[in-house]
Design an enzyme around this catalytic site. Structure first.
Site, mmCIF file in Angstrom:
data_model
loop_
_atom_site.group_PDB
_atom_site.id
_atom_site.type_symbol
_atom_site.label_atom_id
_atom_site.label_comp_id
_atom_site.label_asym_id
_atom_site.label_seq_id
_atom_site.Cartn_x
_atom_site.Cartn_y
_atom_site.Cartn_z
ATOM 1 N N ASP A 162 0.847 -1.177 0.000
ATOM 2 C CA ASP A 162 0.000 0.000 0.000
ATOM 3 C C ASP A 162 0.892 1.239 0.000
ATOM 4 O O ASP A 162 1.981 1.233 -0.553
ATOM 5 C CB ASP A 162 -0.925 -0.049 1.219
ATOM 6 N N ASP B 72 -0.786 0.370 18.662
ATOM 7 C CA ASP B 72 -1.580 -0.834 18.442
ATOM 8 C C ASP B 72 -0.874 -1.861 17.561
ATOM 9 O O ASP B 72 -1.350 -2.992 17.423
ATOM 10 C CB ASP B 72 -2.937 -0.471 17.824
ATOM 11 N N ASP C 115 10.401 0.323 0.597
ATOM 12 C CA ASP C 115 9.689 1.359 -0.154
ATOM 13 C C ASP C 115 10.089 1.235 -1.626
ATOM 14 O O ASP C 115 11.222 1.546 -2.001
ATOM 15 C CB ASP C 115 10.068 2.736 0.398
ATOM 16 N N ASP D 43 13.940 2.768 -1.057
ATOM 17 C CA ASP D 43 14.734 2.685 0.160
ATOM 18 C C ASP D 43 14.048 1.732 1.130
ATOM 19 O O ASP D 43 13.035 1.116 0.811
ATOM 20 C CB ASP D 43 14.948 4.075 0.781
ATOM 21 N N HIS E 262 -3.478 5.601 3.859
ATOM 22 C CA HIS E 262 -4.253 4.458 3.391
ATOM 23 C C HIS E 262 -3.677 3.137 3.895
ATOM 24 O O HIS E 262 -4.415 2.252 4.361
ATOM 25 C CB HIS E 262 -4.275 4.487 1.857
ATOM 26 N N ASN F 205 -7.696 -3.615 24.117
ATOM 27 C CA ASN F 205 -6.712 -2.982 24.993
ATOM 28 C C ASN F 205 -7.142 -1.577 25.418
ATOM 29 O O ASN F 205 -6.350 -0.818 25.975
ATOM 30 C CB ASN F 205 -5.346 -2.931 24.312
ATOM 31 N N ALA G 167 -7.191 -8.356 -8.514
ATOM 32 C CA ALA G 167 -8.235 -9.152 -7.864
ATOM 33 C C ALA G 167 -8.819 -10.212 -8.796
ATOM 34 O O ALA G 167 -9.141 -11.322 -8.363
ATOM 35 C CB ALA G 167 -9.340 -8.233 -7.347
ATOM 36 N N ASP H 138 -14.726 -13.265 -5.297
ATOM 37 C CA ASP H 138 -14.752 -14.516 -4.537
ATOM 38 C C ASP H 138 -15.510 -14.438 -3.223
ATOM 39 O O ASP H 138 -16.184 -15.383 -2.819
ATOM 40 C CB ASP H 138 -13.314 -14.970 -4.242
ATOM 41 N N SER I 10 -11.156 -1.337 -0.378
ATOM 42 C CA SER I 10 -9.850 -1.174 0.263
ATOM 43 C C SER I 10 -9.897 -1.534 1.738
ATOM 44 O O SER I 10 -8.892 -1.933 2.323
ATOM 45 C CB SER I 10 -9.383 0.284 0.142
#
Length: 451
Positions: free
Chosen positions: A54, A62, A72, A77, A86, A100, A188, A216, A239
């Site tokens: 992404d 978390d 990346d 890098d 996103h 938590n 997809a 699917d 997404s």
């Protein structure tokens, strides 16, 4: 080079100033897909790596301890920081730490995230970077590769990368797209990829979700997520549905024995429509499973009488086949479905009894829990003496006396919370004394007959 867009629904970005903790009602997808029930069997495993291809993933509390070093492919890098938001949102849907008290509850709490940046700050990228990212993730042991992105063109480059990932044991999960059309969306629509559409809380297709025979499975299309700043808000689109399915795939991949990517795919599709985590778990093969089920007794009183109902909680990664209750070494009840409630007639026993709860999973692995209780189905001894209008009651019982009661014409008029008590006897048609032991057994004696 074909450009890909992340596919985020307009208006679904995180809103500044949103609460730092998602309300349970806003995470409706977890109950809709029975992920919350699957958690009793598995919450994932650190051995399971889910790659997020992404815009990068930013570190968040978390995800602490579970965000791996990545790459990346946009800036070439090893810093896959998220400059769009996103990718971080996708990662928290998959694997944010659960229950938590902060952030959101991800689907696979213990799964590790491999961040692979293939989209730029505007959410755009190319097939070359995506293909390289898929290969990179597969080479680093990703069990699941999540792609909340797509384009309208098919591509041999993408097909080759997906085939390579399969050969390395990875399952690729990708967004079906957000144009509300049946036109295939790539990657997809590549047959071996799990194509994910988005559904509403009512289970119907969101009007923006692409559809067709090539899709699917569907999943909740709007989920709570965290952006790079940690702010919580709605994250909608295929997404969002895609990392949800990737998280469920992570739960499946975390089971024992570790299933293949093909087995995880088959299990995901077992619900024939919207993903169902519990159904998927039960659809996995369990030959070779050596993990015993988890079982615990509900509240059990140490002193019982008559018919007793024993409750229990039992779970297993591949499903519990039955729970049995033994009393004093004898099978007295069997239950094959949750919630487990097993009845036992303790009468006419009086004395200690060992209760044994046995839980079997589908493979036959057994867990045993024992608890000793005292059964008391014998009324207390009661003796009355009378002097004039004073009635003295003396009761005894191995379990102890709870109370003595004077009952006049059917109504309790006096009570003593002791084994001995004195009552003034009125001039009445019917006078009795009742002794009740701590188990609830009662003995009644006629006070009018005592001299």
């Amino acid at each position: 080079m074909r450009k890909l867009l992340a596919g985020l629904i307009v208006g679904a970005a995180l809103v500044p100033g949103a609460p730092a903790r998602a309300a349970a009602a806003d995470q409706w997808g977890l109950a809709q897909t029975r992920v919350d029930q699957a958690w009793s069997a598995t919450r994932g495993s650190a051995r399971t790596i889910v790659a997020v291809l992404d815009s990068g993933v930013s570190p968040l509390p978390d995800l602490a301890g579970r965000l791996l070093p990545g790459h990346d492919f946009v800036n070439h890098d090893d810093d896959p920081a998220d400059d769009n938001g996103h990718g971080t949102m996708a990662a928290t849907v998959i694997a944010a730490a659960g229950r938590n008290g902060k952030g959101v509850d991800g689907v696979c709490w213990s799964c590790r995230i491999l961040p692979v940046k293939v989209l730029d700050a505007k959410g755009a990228g190319g097939y070359t970077g995506i293909a390289l990212g898929i290969r990179y993730a597969a080479d680093r042991g990703a069990a699941v590769i999540s792609l909340s992105l797509g384009g309208s063109d098919d591509s041999p480059l993408l097909r080759d990368a997906v085939a390579y990932a399969e050969s390395r044991g990875a399952l690729v999960v990708a967004a079906a797209g957000n144009r509300g059309v049946s036109t295939p969306h790539y990657p997809a629509a590549i047959p071996s990829v799990v194509a994910v559409g988005g559904v509403t809380p009512a289970g119907t297709r969101y009007e923006w979700s692409n559809f067709g025979a090539w899709v699917d499975v569907t999943a909740p299309g709007c989920n709570q997520a965290q952006g790079p700043s940690g702010v919580v808000g709605p994250y909608c689109g295929t997404s969002s549905a895609t990392p949800f399915v990737a998280g469920v795939a992570g739960l499946l991949a975390s089971t024992d024995p570790a299933p293949s990517a093909a087995q995880v795919r088959t299990a995901l599709l077992a619900s024939r429509g919207r993903v169902d985590a519990l159904t998927a778990l039960r659809a996995l093969p369990y030959d070779g499973d050596v993990t015993r089920p988890s079982v615990s007794l509900g509240p059990v009183r140490p002193l019982v009488r008559g018919r007793v109902t024993i409750t229990a909680a039992a779970s297993d990664q591949h499903g519990v086949s039955r729970v049995q209750l033994y009393a004093g070494g004898r099978l007295v009840a069997t239950d094959t479905s949750a919630p487990y409630a097993l009845g036992w007639q303790s009468a006419p026993r009086t004395g200690p009894v060992v209760l044994e709860l046995r839980a079997y999973d589908r493979r036959g692995n057994l867990t045993v829990v024992r608890r000793t209780v005292r059964a008391d189905n014998t009324a207390p001894a009661l003796r009355l003496t009378r002097t004039g209008r004073t009635l003295t009651a003396r009761a005894a019982d191995p379990s102890g006396i709870a109370r003595l009661e004077l009952v006049v014409n059917g109504r309790v008029t006096a009570r003593h919370a002791a084994a001995t008590g004195r009552f003034t006897v009125p001039r009445a048609r019917k006078v009795v004394v009742r002794a009740v032991d701590r188990a609830g057994n009662a003995k009644v004696a006629d006070g009018k007959l005592v001299r």
